[in-house]
Structures are given as structure tokens and as C-alpha cells.
Write a protein that holds these residues in place. Structure first.
Motif, PDB file in Angstrom:
ATOM      1  N   ASN A 247     121.819  70.831  15.907  1.00 59.65           N
ATOM      2  CA  ASN A 247     121.713  72.356  15.183  1.00 59.65           C
ATOM      3  C   ASN A 247     121.494  73.577  16.204  1.00 59.65           C
ATOM      4  OD1 ASN A 247     119.193  70.665  15.774  1.00 59.65           O
ATOM      5  ND2 ASN A 247     117.988  72.540  15.001  1.00 59.65           N
ATOM      6  N   ARG A 248     121.199  73.369  17.572  1.00 55.55           N
ATOM      7  CA  ARG A 248     120.972  74.331  18.623  1.00 55.55           C
ATOM      8  C   ARG A 248     121.175  73.680  19.875  1.00 55.55           C
ATOM      9  NH1 ARG A 248     114.472  75.224  17.958  1.00 55.55           N
ATOM     10  NH2 ARG A 248     113.982  73.078  18.355  1.00 55.55           N
ATOM     11  N   GLY A 249     121.021  74.735  20.765  1.00 56.63           N
ATOM     12  CA  GLY A 249     120.896  74.326  22.325  1.00 56.63           C
ATOM     13  C   GLY A 249     122.060  73.457  22.841  1.00 56.63           C
ATOM     14  N   ILE A 250     121.839  72.423  23.605  1.00 57.64           N
ATOM     15  CA  ILE A 250     122.806  71.634  24.075  1.00 57.64           C
ATOM     16  C   ILE A 250     123.649  70.749  23.098  1.00 57.64           C
ATOM     17  CG2 ILE A 250     123.311  69.548  25.766  1.00 57.64           C
ATOM     18  CD1 ILE A 250     120.480  70.127  27.004  1.00 57.64           C
ATOM     19  N   GLY A 251     123.038  70.461  21.866  1.00 56.81           N
ATOM     20  CA  GLY A 251     123.922  69.842  20.835  1.00 56.81           C
ATOM     21  C   GLY A 251     124.947  70.627  20.224  1.00 56.81           C
ATOM     22  N   LEU A 252     124.417  71.979  19.945  1.00 54.95           N
ATOM     23  CA  LEU A 252     125.324  72.929  19.509  1.00 54.95           C
ATOM     24  C   LEU A 252     126.461  73.156  20.464  1.00 54.95           C
ATOM     25  CD1 LEU A 252     126.179  74.530  16.804  1.00 54.95           C
ATOM     26  CD2 LEU A 252     124.648  76.284  17.978  1.00 54.95           C
ATOM     27  N   ALA A 253     126.159  73.214  21.744  1.00 50.58           N
ATOM     28  CA  ALA A 253     127.089  73.567  22.759  1.00 50.58           C
ATOM     29  C   ALA A 253     128.112  72.258  22.842  1.00 50.58           C
ATOM     30  CB  ALA A 253     126.335  73.574  24.184  1.00 50.58           C
ATOM     31  N   PHE A 254     127.691  71.009  22.785  1.00 52.74           N
ATOM     32  CA  PHE A 254     128.655  69.967  22.661  1.00 52.74           C
ATOM     33  C   PHE A 254     129.454  70.052  21.485  1.00 52.74           C
ATOM     34  CE2 PHE A 254     125.373  66.924  25.037  1.00 52.74           C
ATOM     35  CZ  PHE A 254     126.217  66.794  26.011  1.00 52.74           C
TER      36      PHE A 254
END
Length: 232
Positions: A14-21
Motif C-alpha cells: 500500500n505504500r513505501g517500498i512495497g508500492l515501489a516494488f
């Protein structure tokens, strides 16, 4: 392995590194990206398929593996920092860190290992940290959970070798996310973490050392404790 045409799942998307991935996977040509989030109804990122997934909930993990049975890349990114200081505060936060950062990644990996095998092997990526290798008196529970996840990553690399699954561990120092807003130190952008991880998947590389901090701490593991924990 080829990212173009792949089907991926990212936990904590939903945000941060996960969203960037998730965005990086789409940019590299992934055919479908499942975004594992706690509340799909509150998530509306273009191009991603929200999937209800709390990595501490066995039933949700089982359901996710059934829904995302076409997955060829799994990225264990979900993580929290909630523990107490070293000598005071409730241990409940530390237990929560272990549940999410270590046991959650383990549970997701278990559920999706047969999915990856059925789809040709694929790749399993664990978002780790330099804290996997170097303890921190301010965040001892978080560091311990990441050390446990690193050990798990190595065990998965051995256990999934025969089915042809690439297992990748990603290590980095401070990343510029909401969680590190109060940290005064050089930080890496989430997009850079994602970009280097995509490169590693494409080159079948088992380890990503994103920044100078990760490379320095990794090298120090073969030396004396003074290299990891300098006194001055």
C-alpha cells in the motif's frame, strides 16, 4: 528470470517500498501484479490488483494463494517496527515484529512455494535490512526479527533449490519512507531499492546490497566485532 510477462505478488504494497516494488514490476512489463494489502477497499493504485492479505492471518494467506495461483514472483515486503527499547517498555511490540517480519514472511513463503513450483519455479524475494546483520540498541526487536528473516531466507534458498525457485535477499540501510521520517541520516529512495531488486531478479542474483551501508556491513561480517560495532 524474465520479469516481462510475469505475474507477481507484493505484500505490504500500500505504500513505501512495497508500492515501489509494485510500480517497478509493472514498469518492467509484468502482466499482472497483486498488491497484498490489509484493506483492498481503501487501495486504488492504477494497474494493480488489490488482494486482501494480512500476513499474520492464516486464512487470508490460504485464500490469497488460491486466488493468486498464477504467481511467478513473490515479494515478502510487509514489515513493521513496533518494539520497545532494549531495557524498558512492553515486549508486545517485539512479539508483533516477529509475527509480521519473520513468521509472516515464512507463512507466505510456505503457502506460495507450491504455486511457484507449479508455475516453473519463479522467484521469491525477501525485503531485509542491514539490521539483519547489525544489532541496534534503539530497535533491538526489529533487528532480531530481520536477523531471523535473513536466516529464513537462506533456509528457503536451500529448500526451494530443487524446484528451481530463485530466492533473493534485499539489504539496505535507511530508506526514505514514513517509518523513517524522524531519522536524520542519509536515505535511499524506495524506487532505487525496487530498481536494484528488479535487476537482481532479471540476472538471477540471490543477494542485493542496495547502498554503501549494506555493502560495508556485509563485508564486516567476516572481520572482528569492532568492525560491526566500532567504539569510536
Amino acid at each position: 528470470m524474465e520479469i516481462e510477462g510475469s505475474v507477481a505478488l507484493v505484500t505490504g504494497a500500500n505504500r513505501g517500498i512495497g508500492l515501489a516494488f509494485s510500480r517497478a514490476l509493472l514498469a518492467r512489463g509484468a502482466a499482472k501484479v497483486y498488491a497484498g494489502v490489509r484493506r483492498p477497499e481503501d487501495f486504488a493504485e492504477p494497474g494493480l490488483e488489490p488482494l486482501r492479505l494480512d500476513v499474520t492471518d492464516h486464512d487470508q494467506i490460504t485464500a490469497a494463494a488460491a486466488t493468486a495461483s498464477d504467481v511467478t514472483i513473490v515479494i515478502n515486503n510487509a514489515g513493521i517496527q513496533a518494539g520497545p527499547g532494549l531495557l524498558e517498555g512492553s515486549l508486545d511490540g517485539a512479539r508483533r515484529e516477529l509475527e509480521v517480519n519473520y513468521l509472516g514472511a515464512w507463512a507466505v513463503s510456505r503457502a506460495f512455494a507450491p504455486v511457484l513450483a507449479a508455475n516453473g519455479g519463479g522467484a521469491l524475494v525477501n525485503m531485509l535490512s542491514v539490521a539483519s546483520w547489525r544489532a541496534n540498541a534503539r530497535f533491538p526487536g526489529y533487528a532480531a526479527s530481520k536477523a531471523a528473516e535473513w536466516s529464513l531466507t537462506n533456509a528457503l534458498r536451500l529448500g526451494l533449490r530443487e524446484q528451481g525457485t530463485l530466492v533473493v535477499g534485499v539489504h539496505v540501510g535507511w530508506v526514505d519512507t514514513d517509518a523513517t521520517a524522524g531519522v536524520e541520516a542519509p536515505k535511499t529512495e524506495p524506487a532505487e531499492v525496487a530498481a536494484q531488486t528488479m535487476d537482481a531478479i532479471a540476472r538471477d542474483e540471490p543477494e542485493v546490497l542496495v547502498d554503501d551501508t549494506a555493502r560495508r556491513v556485509r563485508a564486516a561480517l567476516s572481520g572482528s566485532l569492532d568492525l560491526l560495532y566500532p567504539t569510536a
